[in-house]
Scaffold this active site. Structure first.
Site, mmCIF file in Angstrom:
data_model
loop_
_atom_site.group_PDB
_atom_site.id
_atom_site.type_symbol
_atom_site.label_atom_id
_atom_site.label_comp_id
_atom_site.label_asym_id
_atom_site.label_seq_id
_atom_site.Cartn_x
_atom_site.Cartn_y
_atom_site.Cartn_z
ATOM 1 N N ILE A 12 0.818 -1.216 0.000
ATOM 2 C CA ILE A 12 0.000 0.000 0.000
ATOM 3 C C ILE A 12 0.856 1.271 0.000
ATOM 4 O O ILE A 12 0.432 2.311 -0.509
ATOM 5 C CB ILE A 12 -0.973 -0.016 1.223
ATOM 6 C CG1 ILE A 12 -2.098 1.014 1.036
ATOM 7 C CG2 ILE A 12 -0.236 0.209 2.535
ATOM 8 C CD1 ILE A 12 -3.214 0.885 2.064
ATOM 9 N N ASN A 25 -2.613 1.384 15.930
ATOM 10 C CA ASN A 25 -3.069 0.979 17.262
ATOM 11 C C ASN A 25 -3.477 2.235 18.042
ATOM 12 O O ASN A 25 -3.231 3.354 17.598
ATOM 13 C CB ASN A 25 -1.986 0.186 18.012
ATOM 14 C CG ASN A 25 -0.640 0.880 17.970
ATOM 15 O OD1 ASN A 25 -0.538 2.069 18.270
ATOM 16 N ND2 ASN A 25 0.406 0.169 17.574
ATOM 17 N N GLY A 33 3.202 -5.272 10.790
ATOM 18 C CA GLY A 33 2.229 -5.310 9.705
ATOM 19 C C GLY A 33 2.244 -4.056 8.856
ATOM 20 O O GLY A 33 3.289 -3.447 8.602
ATOM 21 N N VAL A 34 1.072 -3.641 8.437
ATOM 22 C CA VAL A 34 0.981 -2.506 7.534
ATOM 23 C C VAL A 34 1.417 -1.212 8.219
ATOM 24 O O VAL A 34 1.991 -0.311 7.588
ATOM 25 C CB VAL A 34 -0.454 -2.420 6.937
ATOM 26 C CG1 VAL A 34 -1.483 -1.948 7.943
ATOM 27 C CG2 VAL A 34 -0.469 -1.561 5.692
ATOM 28 N N ASP A 35 1.178 -1.129 9.516
ATOM 29 C CA ASP A 35 1.586 0.037 10.309
ATOM 30 C C ASP A 35 3.104 0.227 10.227
ATOM 31 O O ASP A 35 3.609 1.340 9.962
ATOM 32 C CB ASP A 35 1.140 -0.197 11.760
ATOM 33 C CG ASP A 35 1.124 1.050 12.608
ATOM 34 O OD1 ASP A 35 1.440 2.128 12.082
ATOM 35 O OD2 ASP A 35 0.798 0.950 13.799
ATOM 36 N N SER A 119 -7.779 -4.734 10.574
ATOM 37 C CA SER A 119 -8.047 -5.781 11.588
ATOM 38 C C SER A 119 -7.829 -7.213 11.091
ATOM 39 O O SER A 119 -8.025 -8.158 11.856
ATOM 40 C CB SER A 119 -9.462 -5.671 12.173
ATOM 41 O OG SER A 119 -9.584 -4.548 13.010
ATOM 42 N N GLY A 121 -5.057 -8.688 10.175
ATOM 43 C CA GLY A 121 -3.754 -9.259 10.490
ATOM 44 C C GLY A 121 -3.729 -9.706 11.943
ATOM 45 O O GLY A 121 -4.531 -10.543 12.350
ATOM 46 N N VAL A 122 -2.853 -9.104 12.736
ATOM 47 C CA VAL A 122 -2.707 -9.536 14.132
ATOM 48 C C VAL A 122 -3.974 -9.304 14.956
ATOM 49 O O VAL A 122 -4.168 -9.957 15.982
ATOM 50 C CB VAL A 122 -1.500 -8.866 14.845
ATOM 51 C CG1 VAL A 122 -0.196 -9.331 14.233
ATOM 52 C CG2 VAL A 122 -1.594 -7.360 14.826
HETATM 53 P P1 ADP Z 1 -4.320 -5.198 12.188
HETATM 54 O O1 ADP Z 1 -3.484 -4.957 13.406
HETATM 55 O O2 ADP Z 1 -5.381 -4.127 11.980
HETATM 56 O O3 ADP Z 1 -4.847 -6.598 12.097
HETATM 57 P P2 ADP Z 1 -2.107 -5.765 10.330
HETATM 58 O O4 ADP Z 1 -1.107 -4.777 9.843
HETATM 59 O O5 ADP Z 1 -1.621 -6.854 11.231
HETATM 60 O O6 ADP Z 1 -3.306 -4.922 10.965
HETATM 61 O O7 ADP Z 1 -2.787 -6.439 9.054
HETATM 62 C C1 ADP Z 1 -3.773 -5.816 8.289
HETATM 63 C C2 ADP Z 1 -3.668 -6.306 6.853
HETATM 64 O O8 ADP Z 1 -2.649 -5.564 6.183
HETATM 65 C C3 ADP Z 1 -3.321 -7.784 6.668
HETATM 66 O O9 ADP Z 1 -4.182 -8.345 5.681
HETATM 67 C C4 ADP Z 1 -1.881 -7.739 6.178
HETATM 68 O O10 ADP Z 1 -1.585 -8.838 5.312
HETATM 69 C C5 ADP Z 1 -1.883 -6.454 5.395
HETATM 70 N N1 ADP Z 1 -0.583 -5.804 5.134
HETATM 71 C C6 ADP Z 1 0.586 -5.914 5.809
HETATM 72 N N2 ADP Z 1 1.531 -5.119 5.253
HETATM 73 C C7 ADP Z 1 0.943 -4.512 4.187
HETATM 74 C C8 ADP Z 1 1.389 -3.598 3.173
HETATM 75 N N3 ADP Z 1 2.638 -3.130 3.154
HETATM 76 N N4 ADP Z 1 0.486 -3.204 2.231
HETATM 77 C C9 ADP Z 1 -0.781 -3.651 2.231
HETATM 78 N N5 ADP Z 1 -1.266 -4.502 3.143
HETATM 79 C C10 ADP Z 1 -0.405 -4.941 4.107
#
Ligand code: ADP
Length: 173
Positions: A12, A25, A33-35, A119, A121-122
């Site tokens: 993303i 968070n 993760g994405v954060d 939400s 992912g983790v």
């Molecule tokens: P949450 O804590 O809200 O569950 P996460 O970051 O653990 O968030 O995961 C949310 C989603 O983002 C998951 O489907 C994960 O595979 C996806 N994700 C992780 N990194 C990226 C990225 N760089 N670009 C797009 N999606 C991502």
């Protein structure tokens, strides 16, 4: 299906949209993760400082920071619910993440936005259920936000994208 909605597979942080949504968070402290990916791509120190100035964000709410080194104009941070079995208002809180982010974007005059699978992912939300909420709420918002040009569901992997596509097709029939 609203043809302003796109499903896209990739990182993303590489998208050139007005606003990239972060699955943050409540402390806005950065994380995995994405954060983590968004922090690294935007510039960890600058984004952490901007998040610290805001202080935090309640679950289901959204706040905005500059996007720093990203190609986007801004980052909208929203806090998805942690899945606790489904009876802790998770669906409404997740729905609120999408509507609050879209509302904030419209208020800024933005026309394009990219969402990760908040939400999924983790935080452990069942993926198909989360996708149904995301699609339903984004379509609902787009009915009122006619000026909006593009909403991208950015998926890290193909299986997530398949869930979005199946959901969008079901809604079209
Ligand atoms: P949450 O804590 O809200 O569950 P996460 O970051 O653990 O968030 O995961 C949310 C989603 O983002 C998951 O489907 C994960 O595979 C996806 N994700 C992780 N990194 C990226 C990225 N760089 N670009 C797009 N999606 C991502």
């Amino acid at each position: 299906m609203d043809d302003r909605i796109q499903v896209w597979v990739g990182d993303i942080t590489t998208l050139k949209v007005d606003a990239i949504v972060n699955a943050a968070n409540r402390e806005l402290a950065g994380g995995g993760g994405v954060d983590g990916a968004i922090h690294r791509a935007a510039g960890v120190q600058q984004l952490q400082a901007a998040c610290r100035r805001i202080g935090g964000c309640a679950t289901g709410q959204a706040v905005m920071t500059p996007a720093f080194n990203l190609g986007a104009r801004a980052i909208i941070h929203t806090v998805g619910p942690v899945w606790q079995g489904g009876d802790q208002d998770e669906a409404n809180l997740l729905r609120s993440c999408y509507s609050e982010a879209m509302t904030l974007a419209v208020r800024e005059g933005f026309r394009t936005i990219a969402f990760p699978a908040i939400s999924c992912g983790v935080y452990g939300y069942p993926k198909a259920q989360a996708v149904a909420v995301a699609v339903d709420e984004v379509e609902r918002c787009l009915e009122s936000y006619l000026m909006f040009k593009r909403v991208v569901f950015a998926c890290f992997d193909q299986s997530m994208a398949d869930l979005y596509r199946a959901c969008l097709q079901n809604q079209a029939t």
